[in-house]
Design a protein around this motif. Structure first.
Motif, PDB file in Angstrom:
ATOM      1  N   ASP A 161      -7.552  -1.604   1.284  1.00 30.90           N
ATOM      2  CA  ASP A 161      -7.536  -1.289   2.718  1.00 30.90           C
ATOM      3  C   ASP A 161      -8.507  -2.158   3.515  1.00 30.90           C
ATOM      4  O   ASP A 161      -8.268  -2.426   4.694  1.00 30.90           O
ATOM      5  CB  ASP A 161      -7.864   0.197   2.927  1.00 30.90           C
ATOM      6  CG  ASP A 161      -7.602   0.640   4.355  1.00 30.90           C
ATOM      7  OD1 ASP A 161      -6.455   0.514   4.818  1.00 30.90           O
ATOM      8  OD2 ASP A 161      -8.551   1.088   5.019  1.00 30.90           O
ATOM      9  N   VAL A 185      -4.698   0.568  -3.825  1.00 33.72           N
ATOM     10  CA  VAL A 185      -4.491   0.914  -2.420  1.00 33.72           C
ATOM     11  C   VAL A 185      -5.824   1.178  -1.727  1.00 33.72           C
ATOM     12  O   VAL A 185      -6.079   0.689  -0.617  1.00 33.72           O
ATOM     13  CB  VAL A 185      -3.572   2.152  -2.293  1.00 33.72           C
ATOM     14  CG1 VAL A 185      -3.483   2.598  -0.833  1.00 33.72           C
ATOM     15  CG2 VAL A 185      -2.185   1.847  -2.834  1.00 33.72           C
ATOM     16  N   GLN A 203      -3.850   4.862   2.277  1.00 28.54           N
ATOM     17  CA  GLN A 203      -5.107   5.056   1.557  1.00 28.54           C
ATOM     18  C   GLN A 203      -5.424   6.545   1.395  1.00 28.54           C
ATOM     19  O   GLN A 203      -5.865   6.986   0.329  1.00 28.54           O
ATOM     20  CB  GLN A 203      -6.248   4.359   2.285  1.00 28.54           C
ATOM     21  CG  GLN A 203      -7.589   4.427   1.541  1.00 28.54           C
ATOM     22  CD  GLN A 203      -8.739   3.894   2.367  1.00 28.54           C
ATOM     23  OE1 GLN A 203      -8.892   4.253   3.525  1.00 28.54           O
ATOM     24  NE2 GLN A 203      -9.540   3.019   1.773  1.00 28.54           N
ATOM     25  N   ALA A 263       0.825  -1.202   0.000  1.00 29.96           N
ATOM     26  CA  ALA A 263       0.000   0.000   0.000  1.00 29.96           C
ATOM     27  C   ALA A 263       0.866   1.263   0.000  1.00 29.96           C
ATOM     28  O   ALA A 263       0.559   2.239  -0.698  1.00 29.96           O
ATOM     29  CB  ALA A 263      -0.939   0.003   1.203  1.00 29.96           C
TER      30      ALA A 263
END
Length: 225
Positions: free
Chosen positions: A49, A45, A98, A26
């Motif tokens: 999450d 990404v 994120q 990520a």
């Protein structure tokens, strides 16, 4: 019973390593989204999450079960307590990655960052430091490597300095970015700086598991134990 306990403890460790690998990916993806306007990376990404969140919940549930049913002591207790903290910290790192990806995604097809050499240098430097830190996380956790932990802690000073430089950018009279870019620069630099802080927290938990002390509270050589 000890065999069962060891198997359960290993399952938790495997989940934590899996979680760290997800956050590593990520962080790399967020950097690509921000610096290269890579929307495939951004979307990966953002969508990924949820899996990191699910792993955190699973790890927390497993740790509570171990504490309730096995009553671990000494090193085993440190491992379980540290794992509870680590899961929450690593999940937060996923959230921050994120946020960076979402910032890049919202700005597209424009860039969240002004297209000038100084801005790109600062954020590219932050990205490179975070990529190195991200690559260290899974190995540091799997091997309980205090040498890597020391490197993660030391590198955070460089991130802090770059974060300060990002403020100087937007306060300088030569700033030419839009108002939205000003907001994005300030927030994104903060997200990246916080990623470094959480990586330091992770490193300190590794040291705690190995040595039984928190290096943030007591000056001591990590290799003494």
């Amino acid at each position: 019973m000890r065999v069962i306990y060891n198997e359960e403890l290993k399952a938790v460790a495997d989940d934590l390593e899996h979680m760290a690998n997800g956050v590593c990916a990520a962080i790399h993806g967020a950097g690509k989204a921000l610096m290269d306007k890579d929307m495939d990376a951004a979307k990966s990404v953002i969508d990924g999450d949820a899996a990191i969140d699910a792993l955190e919940k699973q790890i927390l549930d497993q740790c509570v079960k171990l504490l309730a049913q096995q009553s671990p002591v000494a090193t085993d207790l440190r491992v379980v307590v540290a794992t509870l903290r680590l899961a929450s910290t690593i999940e937060r790192m996923g959230d921050l990655a994120q946020h960076i990806a979402q910032t890049a995604y919202r700005a597209y097809p424009a860039s969240a960052l002004p297209d000038d050499e100084k801005t790109r240098h600062i954020f590219e430097s932050m990205r490179e430091l975070l990529d190195v830190t991200a690559d260290r996380l899974p190995e540091m956790l799997a091997d309980r490597d205090t040498t890597l932990a020391q490197q993660v802690i030391a590198d955070d000073n460089k991130l802090d300095e770059l974060h300060e430089e990002s403020f100087e950018l937007v306060l300088d009279d030569s700033w030419k970015g839009t108002k939205q870019q000003l907001i994005d620069v300030v927030l994104t630099a903060r997200f990246m700086e916080r990623l470094g802080d959480h990586a330091v927290s992770t490193a300190r938990q590794v040291v705690y598991v190995v040595s039984g002390f928190d290096p943030s509270k007591e000056p001591r050589d990590l290799d003494e134990d």
